[in-house]
Design a protein around this motif. Sequence first.
Motif, PDB file in Angstrom:
ATOM      1  N   GLY A 149       0.812  -1.220   0.000  1.00 50.37           N
ATOM      2  CA  GLY A 149       0.000   0.000   0.000  1.00 50.37           C
ATOM      3  C   GLY A 149       0.839   1.260   0.000  1.00 50.37           C
ATOM      4  O   GLY A 149       0.574   2.206  -0.737  1.00 50.37           O
ATOM      5  N   THR A 150       1.875   1.282   0.849  1.00 50.04           N
ATOM      6  CA  THR A 150       2.783   2.442   0.836  1.00 50.04           C
ATOM      7  C   THR A 150       4.082   2.126   0.098  1.00 50.04           C
ATOM      8  O   THR A 150       4.664   3.009  -0.525  1.00 50.04           O
ATOM      9  CB  THR A 150       3.156   2.885   2.263  1.00 50.04           C
ATOM     10  N   THR A 174       5.898  14.343  -4.114  1.00 53.82           N
ATOM     11  CA  THR A 174       5.819  12.891  -3.918  1.00 53.82           C
ATOM     12  C   THR A 174       4.478  12.528  -3.275  1.00 53.82           C
ATOM     13  O   THR A 174       3.817  11.574  -3.683  1.00 53.82           O
ATOM     14  CB  THR A 174       6.989  12.407  -3.037  1.00 53.82           C
ATOM     15  N   VAL A 175       4.083  13.309  -2.286  1.00 52.59           N
ATOM     16  CA  VAL A 175       2.812  13.047  -1.604  1.00 52.59           C
ATOM     17  C   VAL A 175       1.631  13.285  -2.552  1.00 52.59           C
ATOM     18  O   VAL A 175       0.650  12.533  -2.543  1.00 52.59           O
ATOM     19  CB  VAL A 175       2.692  13.902  -0.323  1.00 52.59           C
ATOM     20  N   ILE A 176       1.731  14.288  -3.413  1.00 52.93           N
ATOM     21  CA  ILE A 176       0.653  14.538  -4.384  1.00 52.93           C
ATOM     22  C   ILE A 176       0.539  13.356  -5.342  1.00 52.93           C
ATOM     23  O   ILE A 176      -0.558  12.913  -5.698  1.00 52.93           O
ATOM     24  CB  ILE A 176       0.899  15.858  -5.169  1.00 52.93           C
ATOM     25  N   ARG A 177       1.672  12.798  -5.739  1.00 55.38           N
ATOM     26  CA  ARG A 177       1.656  11.662  -6.669  1.00 55.38           C
ATOM     27  C   ARG A 177       0.989  10.438  -6.007  1.00 55.38           C
ATOM     28  O   ARG A 177       0.283   9.688  -6.657  1.00 55.38           O
ATOM     29  CB  ARG A 177       3.095  11.318  -7.082  1.00 55.38           C
ATOM     30  N   VAL A 178       1.223  10.260  -4.721  1.00 55.29           N
ATOM     31  CA  VAL A 178       0.585   9.153  -3.987  1.00 55.29           C
ATOM     32  C   VAL A 178      -0.923   9.379  -3.907  1.00 55.29           C
ATOM     33  O   VAL A 178      -1.723   8.452  -4.049  1.00 55.29           O
ATOM     34  CB  VAL A 178       1.170   9.032  -2.554  1.00 55.29           C
ATOM     35  N   GLY A 179      -1.300  10.632  -3.690  1.00 48.74           N
ATOM     36  CA  GLY A 179      -2.711  10.996  -3.654  1.00 48.74           C
ATOM     37  C   GLY A 179      -3.485  10.215  -2.615  1.00 48.74           C
ATOM     38  O   GLY A 179      -3.100  10.166  -1.442  1.00 48.74           O
ATOM     39  N   SER A 180      -4.539   9.566  -3.050  1.00 50.77           N
ATOM     40  CA  SER A 180      -5.467   8.900  -2.135  1.00 50.77           C
ATOM     41  C   SER A 180      -5.100   7.449  -1.856  1.00 50.77           C
ATOM     42  O   SER A 180      -5.828   6.752  -1.162  1.00 50.77           O
ATOM     43  CB  SER A 180      -6.874   8.929  -2.743  1.00 50.77           C
ATOM     44  N   GLN A 181      -3.987   6.980  -2.429  1.00 49.00           N
ATOM     45  CA  GLN A 181      -3.821   5.531  -2.555  1.00 49.00           C
ATOM     46  C   GLN A 181      -3.128   4.813  -1.405  1.00 49.00           C
ATOM     47  O   GLN A 181      -3.154   3.591  -1.353  1.00 49.00           O
ATOM     48  CB  GLN A 181      -3.064   5.236  -3.849  1.00 49.00           C
ATOM     49  N   ALA A 182      -2.464   5.538  -0.508  1.00 45.46           N
ATOM     50  CA  ALA A 182      -1.616   4.848   0.466  1.00 45.46           C
ATOM     51  C   ALA A 182      -2.187   4.876   1.886  1.00 45.46           C
ATOM     52  O   ALA A 182      -1.445   4.968   2.862  1.00 45.46           O
ATOM     53  CB  ALA A 182      -0.202   5.424   0.429  1.00 45.46           C
ATOM     54  N   CYS A 183      -3.525   4.762   2.007  1.00 43.86           N
ATOM     55  CA  CYS A 183      -4.172   4.715   3.318  1.00 43.86           C
ATOM     56  C   CYS A 183      -3.723   5.831   4.259  1.00 43.86           C
ATOM     57  O   CYS A 183      -3.181   5.573   5.338  1.00 43.86           O
ATOM     58  CB  CYS A 183      -3.977   3.348   3.974  1.00 43.86           C
ATOM     59  N   PRO A 184      -3.952   7.100   3.845  1.00 42.86           N
ATOM     60  CA  PRO A 184      -3.648   8.192   4.771  1.00 42.86           C
ATOM     61  C   PRO A 184      -4.622   8.206   5.947  1.00 42.86           C
ATOM     62  O   PRO A 184      -5.705   7.633   5.822  1.00 42.86           O
ATOM     63  CB  PRO A 184      -3.810   9.447   3.898  1.00 42.86           C
ATOM     64  N   PRO A 185      -4.247   8.859   7.095  1.00 43.75           N
ATOM     65  CA  PRO A 185      -3.070   9.713   7.276  1.00 43.75           C
ATOM     66  C   PRO A 185      -1.777   8.902   7.428  1.00 43.75           C
ATOM     67  O   PRO A 185      -1.740   7.927   8.172  1.00 43.75           O
ATOM     68  CB  PRO A 185      -3.384  10.487   8.569  1.00 43.75           C
ATOM     69  N   MET A 186      -0.753   9.356   6.705  1.00 40.28           N
ATOM     70  CA  MET A 186       0.509   8.617   6.620  1.00 40.28           C
ATOM     71  C   MET A 186       1.557   9.196   7.568  1.00 40.28           C
ATOM     72  O   MET A 186       1.400  10.275   8.122  1.00 40.28           O
ATOM     73  CB  MET A 186       1.073   8.738   5.202  1.00 40.28           C
ATOM     74  N   VAL A 187       2.639   8.443   7.693  1.00 39.02           N
ATOM     75  CA  VAL A 187       3.877   8.970   8.278  1.00 39.02           C
ATOM     76  C   VAL A 187       4.842   9.132   7.110  1.00 39.02           C
ATOM     77  O   VAL A 187       5.035   8.199   6.326  1.00 39.02           O
ATOM     78  CB  VAL A 187       4.479   8.003   9.310  1.00 39.02           C
ATOM     79  N   ASN A 232      -0.968  18.464   4.906  1.00 38.17           N
ATOM     80  CA  ASN A 232      -2.336  18.425   5.426  1.00 38.17           C
ATOM     81  C   ASN A 232      -3.215  19.503   4.802  1.00 38.17           C
ATOM     82  O   ASN A 232      -4.435  19.493   4.993  1.00 38.17           O
ATOM     83  CB  ASN A 232      -2.336  18.503   6.951  1.00 38.17           C
ATOM     84  N   GLY A 233      -2.600  20.404   4.046  1.00 39.11           N
ATOM     85  CA  GLY A 233      -3.379  21.383   3.280  1.00 39.11           C
ATOM     86  C   GLY A 233      -3.799  20.856   1.919  1.00 39.11           C
ATOM     87  O   GLY A 233      -4.571  21.491   1.200  1.00 39.11           O
ATOM     88  N   LEU A 234      -3.302  19.692   1.530  1.00 38.80           N
ATOM     89  CA  LEU A 234      -3.584  19.172   0.181  1.00 38.80           C
ATOM     90  C   LEU A 234      -5.016  18.664   0.043  1.00 38.80           C
ATOM     91  O   LEU A 234      -5.576  18.671  -1.048  1.00 38.80           O
ATOM     92  CB  LEU A 234      -2.610  18.037  -0.171  1.00 38.80           C
ATOM     93  N   GLY A 235      -5.583  18.147   1.156  1.00 35.54           N
ATOM     94  CA  GLY A 235      -7.004  17.786   1.124  1.00 35.54           C
ATOM     95  C   GLY A 235      -7.327  16.322   0.893  1.00 35.54           C
ATOM     96  O   GLY A 235      -8.501  15.957   0.815  1.00 35.54           O
ATOM     97  N   PHE A 236      -6.320  15.440   0.763  1.00 34.00           N
ATOM     98  CA  PHE A 236      -6.643  14.023   0.482  1.00 34.00           C
ATOM     99  C   PHE A 236      -7.418  13.381   1.637  1.00 34.00           C
ATOM    100  O   PHE A 236      -8.376  12.656   1.413  1.00 34.00           O
ATOM    101  CB  PHE A 236      -5.377  13.227   0.167  1.00 34.00           C
ATOM    102  N   GLY A 237      -6.963  13.624   2.865  1.00 29.85           N
ATOM    103  CA  GLY A 237      -7.738  13.186   4.026  1.00 29.85           C
ATOM    104  C   GLY A 237      -7.690  11.694   4.297  1.00 29.85           C
ATOM    105  O   GLY A 237      -7.070  10.932   3.561  1.00 29.85           O
ATOM    106  N   PRO A 238      -8.370  11.277   5.388  1.00 27.49           N
ATOM    107  CA  PRO A 238      -8.357   9.866   5.792  1.00 27.49           C
ATOM    108  C   PRO A 238      -8.862   8.934   4.675  1.00 27.49           C
ATOM    109  O   PRO A 238      -9.912   9.184   4.094  1.00 27.49           O
ATOM    110  CB  PRO A 238      -9.308   9.840   6.995  1.00 27.49           C
TER     111      PRO A 238
END
Lengths: 289, 212
Positions: A149-150, A174-187, A232-238
Amino acid sequence: MAITSEQIRNLTADLYEWSLKKIPEDTKQALASAGGRERSAVGRKTLSMMIKSADAAERNGGLVCSDVGIPVYSIKIGTRVQFDGPVKQAIVDGFALLAARIDPPILKMVTNPLTHERSHQGRDIPIVSFDLIDEADYIDITCSPKAMGTGRWETLETFVYPTLDTIERHVLDTVIRVGSQACPPMVVGVGIGGTFDHAARIAKEAVLRPFGQTNPEPLLAGMEQRLLDAINGLGFGPMGTGGDSTAMAVHINYAGSHGFVPIAVSLNCWINRRTRARIHADGRVERIE
Amino acid sequence: MNTTDFPILTLPLKRDDVERLQVGDMVLLSGQITVTIGLPTHQRMLDYLAAGQPLPVDLKDGAFFHLSCFNREGVDGTHEALYMNPSTSTRYNPSMPGLIEGYGLRLVGGKGGLDAASVQAMQRQGCVYLSFLGGGCTLLSQAIRRVVAVHWTDYISQFRLVTLQVEALGPATVAIDAHGNSVYAQLLDQAAQLREQLVEQMQTRRNTSLKD
């Protein structure tokens, strides 16, 4: 007294099981406080489901996630410690022991990259890194199973004399490229500098750092806070379905480098698998987290 | 948050049932669902379609999810499913438009979403995408009532085509609706638009702190 192969075998098996069935306490707290800040109703409900899921797994002895990943151990050896018997083989045996006994049983995730054949074992599995702690009379073992997943989104890219601006843009992108896919909220763990291999290693160590410590390097402490707020301003969310909680933490390490500067970005999903234990030279086993 | 707070969708579903759903709705599911996370499974499903050969399970008006399921044969020869949990759907992007329309699916899902071609196929077909909780293994598995069938046992557990009877599975979030709206596409657009502003905020804070 010497640390025995049996102790290492049993502890590496236990650590893997603990990391599959319990999320770290600091992570549970971070999810709860994210819930307090989260402005999206779906995001708040999703965070609340995460805590409920982790609690249910811990209470029932169940798995938090079905992707149990591949076994990754980081071992720090105190130089005053003596061993009685093989160490590397004990770790291999420990994972085999776990795969054979764990209840519920785990899916086969170790994949031969050439044939895509799946099993509970493979070349260089478990993946183990060793380091030394001068003068210490214990060994520390950290277990952090790594799943797809990550894992599939982590990056290593080399820059030439990057500015702080370049570094921060790169992590954000890098985080934008991951987008919604890596089960956020991430470390998000970042390793800046060293060599190709070292950057990845310190990024991974950054991911495994417990929450709430201020980076002793002021430049990095500021960068961690700026990047956390920006991510956290990007908006992808949990779970990537919208909200303010895309990352729980950004941790950054650096190392002396050349004009070429490798930058590694390592990620953990919300369950943030991470367990640690210590075997003292007198034989005591202490679970740290 | 109680599960009684969410509406229950009962499978199989009609086009109208899924067209009523909107992005951001959270729902529970009851009835039969079919799950797999095998890339080769998706290819075999496409091959069956191309050959005009029926699948061993009828998916019309049904639910097909990227949920990873541990199943095994019990002593009496029947299968048991110990747990299930979502996997990232985007790696099946190339297969999904064909499967959605070819098999007449009403619900697809997993986590992380699907691409624009799937969103369009879902709009044509009348199908929505549900986001399940990643790391929701213990919670989601509580909804499993029985194993209806396990097909293609030549694959490893999680790659098989597993049909389960579930009760009040979820809640899952409608992340792509049947009208061409995708929360994933919206959030990516939003992030792309916010990027420069967020970079500038980091620059401003950095310059301020470096002056201190």
